[in-house]
Design an enzyme around this catalytic site. Structure first.
Site, mmCIF file in Angstrom:
data_model
loop_
_atom_site.group_PDB
_atom_site.id
_atom_site.type_symbol
_atom_site.label_atom_id
_atom_site.label_comp_id
_atom_site.label_asym_id
_atom_site.label_seq_id
_atom_site.Cartn_x
_atom_site.Cartn_y
_atom_site.Cartn_z
ATOM 1 N N HIS A 57 1.012 -1.457 0.060
ATOM 2 C CA HIS A 57 0.092 -0.038 -0.326
ATOM 3 C C HIS A 57 0.624 1.012 -0.084
ATOM 4 O O HIS A 57 0.445 2.333 -0.333
ATOM 5 C CB HIS A 57 -0.809 0.081 1.192
ATOM 6 C CG HIS A 57 -2.179 0.715 0.792
ATOM 7 N ND1 HIS A 57 -2.243 2.099 0.828
ATOM 8 C CD2 HIS A 57 -3.964 0.414 1.187
ATOM 9 C CE1 HIS A 57 -3.496 2.402 0.396
ATOM 10 N NE2 HIS A 57 -4.317 2.027 1.081
ATOM 11 N N THR A 96 -5.147 10.920 -0.047
ATOM 12 C CA THR A 96 -6.378 10.179 0.605
ATOM 13 C C THR A 96 -6.523 10.936 2.110
ATOM 14 O O THR A 96 -5.856 12.032 1.876
ATOM 15 C CB THR A 96 -6.228 8.917 1.642
ATOM 16 O OG1 THR A 96 -5.109 8.518 2.005
ATOM 17 C CG2 THR A 96 -6.251 7.760 -0.181
#
Length: 288
Positions: free
Chosen positions: A47, A170
């Site tokens: 990730h 994000t």
């Protein structure tokens, strides 16, 4: 040579599986495609360098080409053969590997993957009949399920995109709110009328959608607080807000969620807390 018996087991093995299967899951590449002996296939990803939408777009692209029969073997002949690498591992590194292997095994065996499919309705029904956002609807469903099963509520993370900004990735959409709490508590209270419960739900849905919009606009709090922590000099005292027990409580996301909708694949990820849930959901037009 593994052959998972069903999609649940395939998901666990893609995530590493257990102490025996985890040794052939490599993360020096950000995406690793795994094809099992019986034809079930999937992908595991690292990730840190990128976010899930990039992986999703890439996966949708090549699965869509497969289904249309437009894939080619162009470029396959240029792929170099693999070469075995000989590692020189001393006693210190060998001990560190043993510790890492045990920690990975403990983490893997502490995770259980379940895939649940609701085919009674999907995003189309939510928009047409419930007249609300499928994402907000699903988020409130998760809040209610957690409250029913745990008799409590928790700080909840939902991924909000910041890709409208240069190098943006994000920000955190905090699903658990004063409005969601009022609604979930009302749902277990038999003295509250159905009409009032519906009104509280609508308020919670609107509140969530408004928070999501603020997140996309860069007007929420978590990445700003992250920036404040990162600019602290090593010799500076940590500001009191970041050592306050309420800070830890507000950032202990026992419910971590993300919307990864696709017509082709089912996605998932692990929890961020040992006693938490990692919930990846897919709002397809005719199913959830």
């Amino acid at each position: 040579h593994d052959s998972p018996s069903d999609i649940h087991q395939a998901g666990e093995w893609l995530n590493g599986g257990n102490r025996n299967t985890a040794q052939n899951r490599w993360f020096e590449k950000l995406m690793n495609f795994v094809v099992f002996k019986n034809g079930i296939a999937g992908m595991s990803g690292e990730h840190a360098p990128l976010d899930a939408p990039i992986v999703g777009i890439a996966t949708n692209h090549f699965i869509n080409k497969w289904e249309k029969g437009t894939e080619t073997k162009e470029g396959a002949s240029n792929i170099p053969n693999y070469q075995p690498i000989q590692w020189n591992i001393d006693s210190t590194l060998s001990k560190e590997l043993e510790v890492a292997e045990k920690q990975a095994a403990d983490d893997l065996t502490n995770c259980e993957i379940q895939i649940v499919r609701n085919k009674d309705y999907g995003a189309d029904w939510i928009k047409r009949v419930a007249k609300t956002s499928p994402d907000a609807y699903t988020q409130m469903s998760i809040q209610l399920a957690y409250y029913y099963t745990q008799n409590d509520s928790s700080a909840t993370y939902e991924t909000g995109t910041a890709r409208g900004f240069y190098h943006g990735r994000t920000d955190t959409v905090r699903t658990f709110s004063a409005d969601s709490k009022k609604w979930t508590e009302a749902m277990k209270n038999s003295s509250v009328s159905s009409e009032e419960k519906l009104q509280l739900l609508q308020t919670a849905l609107n509140s969530h959608s408004a928070y999501m919009k603020r997140a996309v606009d860069g007007k929420v709090i978590d990445r700003h607080f992250l920036g404040l922590r990162l600019v602290k000099e090593p010799n500076e005292k940590m500001p009191d807000i970041f050592t306050d027990p309420l800070w830890r409580q507000s950032t202990r996301f026992r419910v971590s969620t993300s919307n990864m909708s696709s017509p082709f694949f089912i996605a998932g990820f692990g929890p961020t807390e040992p006693d938490g849930f990692g919930i990846c959901y897919n709002t397809r037009p005719d199913e959830l």
